[in-house]
Design a protein around this motif. Structure first.
Motif, PDB file in Angstrom:
ATOM      1  N   HIS A  17       0.845  -1.187   0.000  1.00  0.00           N
ATOM      2  CA  HIS A  17       0.000   0.000   0.000  1.00  0.00           C
ATOM      3  C   HIS A  17       0.882   1.240   0.000  1.00  0.00           C
ATOM      4  CE1 HIS A  17       0.982   0.629   4.266  1.00  0.00           C
ATOM      5  NE2 HIS A  17       0.749  -0.657   4.436  1.00  0.00           N
ATOM      6  N   SER A  34      -9.663   4.172  -0.978  1.00  0.00           N
ATOM      7  CA  SER A  34      -9.114   4.599   0.308  1.00  0.00           C
ATOM      8  C   SER A  34      -8.204   5.797   0.080  1.00  0.00           C
ATOM      9  CB  SER A  34      -8.334   3.460   0.977  1.00  0.00           C
ATOM     10  OG  SER A  34      -9.188   2.365   1.234  1.00  0.00           O
ATOM     11  N   ALA A  66      -4.837   7.998   0.544  1.00  0.00           N
ATOM     12  CA  ALA A  66      -3.409   7.793   0.776  1.00  0.00           C
ATOM     13  C   ALA A  66      -2.809   9.040   1.409  1.00  0.00           C
ATOM     14  CB  ALA A  66      -2.693   7.486  -0.532  1.00  0.00           C
ATOM     15  N   ASP A 100      -8.624   0.017  -2.464  1.00  0.00           N
ATOM     16  CA  ASP A 100      -8.427  -0.941  -1.371  1.00  0.00           C
ATOM     17  C   ASP A 100      -9.401  -0.593  -0.256  1.00  0.00           C
ATOM     18  OD1 ASP A 100      -7.449  -3.097  -0.031  1.00  0.00           O
ATOM     19  OD2 ASP A 100      -5.347  -2.530  -0.197  1.00  0.00           O
ATOM     20  N   ARG A 147      -8.879   0.084   3.250  1.00  0.00           N
ATOM     21  CA  ARG A 147      -7.964   0.366   4.364  1.00  0.00           C
ATOM     22  C   ARG A 147      -8.380   1.659   5.058  1.00  0.00           C
ATOM     23  NH1 ARG A 147      -3.130  -2.650   4.291  1.00  0.00           N
ATOM     24  NH2 ARG A 147      -2.836  -3.881   2.373  1.00  0.00           N
ATOM     25  N   ASP A 200      -7.860   5.327   6.934  1.00  0.00           N
ATOM     26  CA  ASP A 200      -7.105   6.503   6.515  1.00  0.00           C
ATOM     27  C   ASP A 200      -5.854   6.734   7.361  1.00  0.00           C
ATOM     28  OD1 ASP A 200      -9.125   6.811   4.737  1.00  0.00           O
ATOM     29  OD2 ASP A 200     -10.139   8.425   5.815  1.00  0.00           O
ATOM     30  N   ASP A 219      -3.750   4.383   9.686  1.00  0.00           N
ATOM     31  CA  ASP A 219      -2.621   3.442   9.761  1.00  0.00           C
ATOM     32  C   ASP A 219      -2.627   2.389   8.649  1.00  0.00           C
ATOM     33  OD1 ASP A 219      -4.848   2.100  10.526  1.00  0.00           O
ATOM     34  OD2 ASP A 219      -4.065   1.385  12.458  1.00  0.00           O
ATOM     35  N   TYR A 220      -3.469   2.541   7.661  1.00  0.00           N
ATOM     36  CA  TYR A 220      -3.557   1.607   6.527  1.00  0.00           C
ATOM     37  C   TYR A 220      -3.986   0.197   6.936  1.00  0.00           C
ATOM     38  CZ  TYR A 220      -1.140   5.158   3.747  1.00  0.00           C
ATOM     39  OH  TYR A 220      -0.793   6.312   3.100  1.00  0.00           O
ATOM     40  N   SER A 221      -4.599   0.066   8.079  1.00  0.00           N
ATOM     41  CA  SER A 221      -5.098  -1.250   8.485  1.00  0.00           C
ATOM     42  C   SER A 221      -6.379  -1.565   7.726  1.00  0.00           C
ATOM     43  CB  SER A 221      -5.373  -1.278   9.990  1.00  0.00           C
ATOM     44  OG  SER A 221      -6.359  -0.311  10.331  1.00  0.00           O
TER      45      SER A 221
END
Length: 578
Positions: free
Chosen positions: A300, A493, A495, A512, A514, A516, A518-520
């Motif tokens: 990501h 999502s 980035a 994706d 995920r 905003d 921690d990209y989890s």
């Protein structure tokens, strides 16, 4: 050639081996009388396969037209084409952010084969493969009974041939060596690993090609670097297939020599299994990567997966992962069928020109040579095509139509080549197509697994269903808006770019699920993943049940054939008891 054989050959040329007979039936019995049962059964199988491709091609065309009907009216297409979303760069250097609306045309293309009709078609083709095999067994049984070879035994035939050649010869006994079997197994495994390694090399090539195109000065290539690298990769894959086909053949023969099989028929079976296995991995390893790994292991923003810590791993096409699989299959299948047919016909024809002025040139020894594996080459070509027609057909509904067109030409091409351009193959007796039946059954099973995974994992079918019933406007029973409105934005999502200049202007998006910060992965991602696996399990169980029911409902031989064989056996027993 004897006068009788020349007469048979002339009859075949007039009724079978000519282009004007493309849409006529095949004189299978006449083929059997001239070439023997083994060649006749190949053409009988090829004709039956081509005939049953008609309903498959028709349904595939209907699915394609179903997608075409919503080409401009789909809310998903409208949302993409009118989107204001700005997407993350597809590479590190000299790559700029881009508009999601730039993929408008490709999104229309992807929805031609990634729609609700695809699920039905994948199930249809899985059942079709089973019905094809079961009805083929019935079709074969009728001719085998007519030719009086139902009770033919391959082992007895080998023994008789041995006695004819040398009345004093002793039968070659069965032997088994665990050392040789282990050695062959290790060599086969190593060969498969080499082929898979070539797939990794193709991945590296596509990654490097995408970077070079993106950094090039030609704007058309730089704007479509991912698509260009995918097309180049498909062409390179075809070159690898061409080279590896020769290598696979050499390796398969060497391994058969190591095994020291007892008879030629055993060698032929062993060679068939090894050669098909090598060819299957050569053709489909790259397609499996594109279908199930491309775009899912690339990381990501801020943490992309890289090759050698330098090049970003390639992503799916912006319009969807299924677009890449479609491009790969379309290019490889088209090149394979077109180029192989051209070479198959023109090379023997060119060699024949020296004999064109000779009297009775079709009896001349200088015709193109044939060997024991000449028919094997034809079978392998068609079985590989059968694999393309059934495996991953969810990504390419027009595959059966292309196969049908190719086979109409292929039957006459092979007939002309075998009757006029090649020496007459040595007639051999048999009552089946041998190990190819088991190979086709294995392909049918793989087709169920692969198509279930393509729809459940690769396509956007499941995310759309989840959005429709859980997150969309109709999730709470509202009918005020279109149920899929807002789906495209839901798949994006935000980035957080490392470049402060870009961050201050806007926050680009990427496809994706995920969060905003921690990209989890979001809860929606895990719900979609669970539904994907549930769908794959349900799809495969339902299709397998249909396959078993279809196989059970279709008898392996017509009742008339069974009754004829029963009467023959009864009369034989009466004669023995007198």
């Amino acid at each position: 050639c004897s006068g009788f054989q020349k007469k048979k050959q002339r009859e075949l040329r007039q009724s079978w081996a000519r282009w004007t007979a493309c849409f006529q039936g095949q004189p299978i019995t006449a083929v059997r009388n001239y070439f023997g049962e083994k060649v006749a059964l190949y053409y009988l199988w090829l004709g039956w396969y081509t005939y049953l491709l008609i309903p498959a091609a028709a349904v595939g065309l209907v699915v394609f037209l179903y997608g075409l009907a919503f080409f401009n009216s789909s809310p998903l297409i409208k949302e993409v084409c009118e989107s204001k979303a700005v997407m993350c760069p597809l590479c590190d250097k000299r790559c700029q952010v881009w508009q999601l609306s730039d993929t408008c045309t490709y999104t229309k293309l992807s929805l031609l084969f990634d729609n609700g009709g695809t699920v039905f078609f994948a199930m249809f083709m899985a059942v079709w493969a089973t019905l094809f095999l079961e009805f083929w067994k019935r079709h074969r049984a009728s001719y085998v009974c007519e030719w009086k070879v139902s009770d033919w035994n391959e082992e007895e035939d080998d023994l008789i041939l041995g006695i004819v050649n040398n009345p004093d010869a002793e039968p070659k006994q069965y032997k088994h060596s665990y050392l040789r079997s282990t050695l062959v197994l290790i060599c086969v495994t190593l060969m498969i690993l080499v082929i898979i390694g070539l797939t990794h090399a193709l991945v590296v090539f596509r990654v490097m090609a995408a970077v070079m195109m993106a950094e090039g000065s030609w704007k058309l290539l730089s704007d479509h670097s991912n698509l260009g690298s995918m097309v180049l990769g498909a062409f390179l894959h075809y070159v690898v297939i061409t080279v590896m086909t020769r290598i696979n053949r050499i390796v398969a023969r060497k391994l058969c020599d190591i095994e020291e099989t007892r008879s030629f028929s055993a060698t032929e079976k062993s060679f068939t299994v090894k050669m098909f296995t090598f060819q299957f991995f050569t053709y489909f390893s790259s397609l499996f990567y594109v279908a199930f790994f491309l775009g899912r292991i690339n990381g990501h923003p801020g943490r992309y997966s890289r090759i050698a810590g330098k090049w970003r791993l390639e992503e799916c096409h912006p319009s969807g992962c299924l677009t890449d699989l479609f491009i790969q299959m379309a290019i490889i299948m088209t090149l394979k069928q077109t180029i192989s047919n051209v070479f198959e016909f023109t090379v023997p024809g060119a060699e024949l020109c020296e004999n064109c002025k000779l009297r009775d040139w079709f009896c001349n020894y200088r015709l193109d040579d044939v060997n024991s594996f000449s028919l094997f080459n034809e079978f392998l070509e068609m079985v590989i095509q059968f694999s393309f027609t059934t495996i991953f057909v969810a990504a390419f509904p027009l595959a059966p139509l292309l196969a049908l067109i190719n086979n109409i030409i292929e039957i006459r091409l092979d007939a002309i080549k075998m009757v006029t351009l090649e020496r007459r193959i040595v007639p051999k007796k048999t009552n089946d197509i041998g190990i190819w039946t088991e190979v086709l059954e294995a392909i049918g099973v793989m087709a169920v697994i692969a198509n279930g995974l393509v729809i459940g994992v690769s396509s956007d079918f499941i995310p759309r269903i989840v959005y429709h019933y859980r997150y969309g406007p109709c999730a709470n029973g509202s009918t005020a808006a279109d149920c899929m409105a807002g789906y495209i934005n839901n798949t994006l999502s935000i980035a957080h770019m490392a470049d402060p200049d870009i961050r201050n202007e806007f926050l680009p998006d990427y496809k994706d699920y995920r969060s905003d910060g921690d990209y989890s992965f979001t809860p929606q991602f895990w719900l979609i993943l669970a539904v994907r696996f549930a769908f794959v399990i349900l799809f495969e169980h339902v299709v397998v049940i249909f396959k078993f029911v279809a196989a059970w409902c279709v008898p392996s031989a017509p009742m008339q054939v069974k009754n004829v064989r029963l009467l023959d056996k009864f009369n034989q027993l009466k004669q023995e008891n007198r």
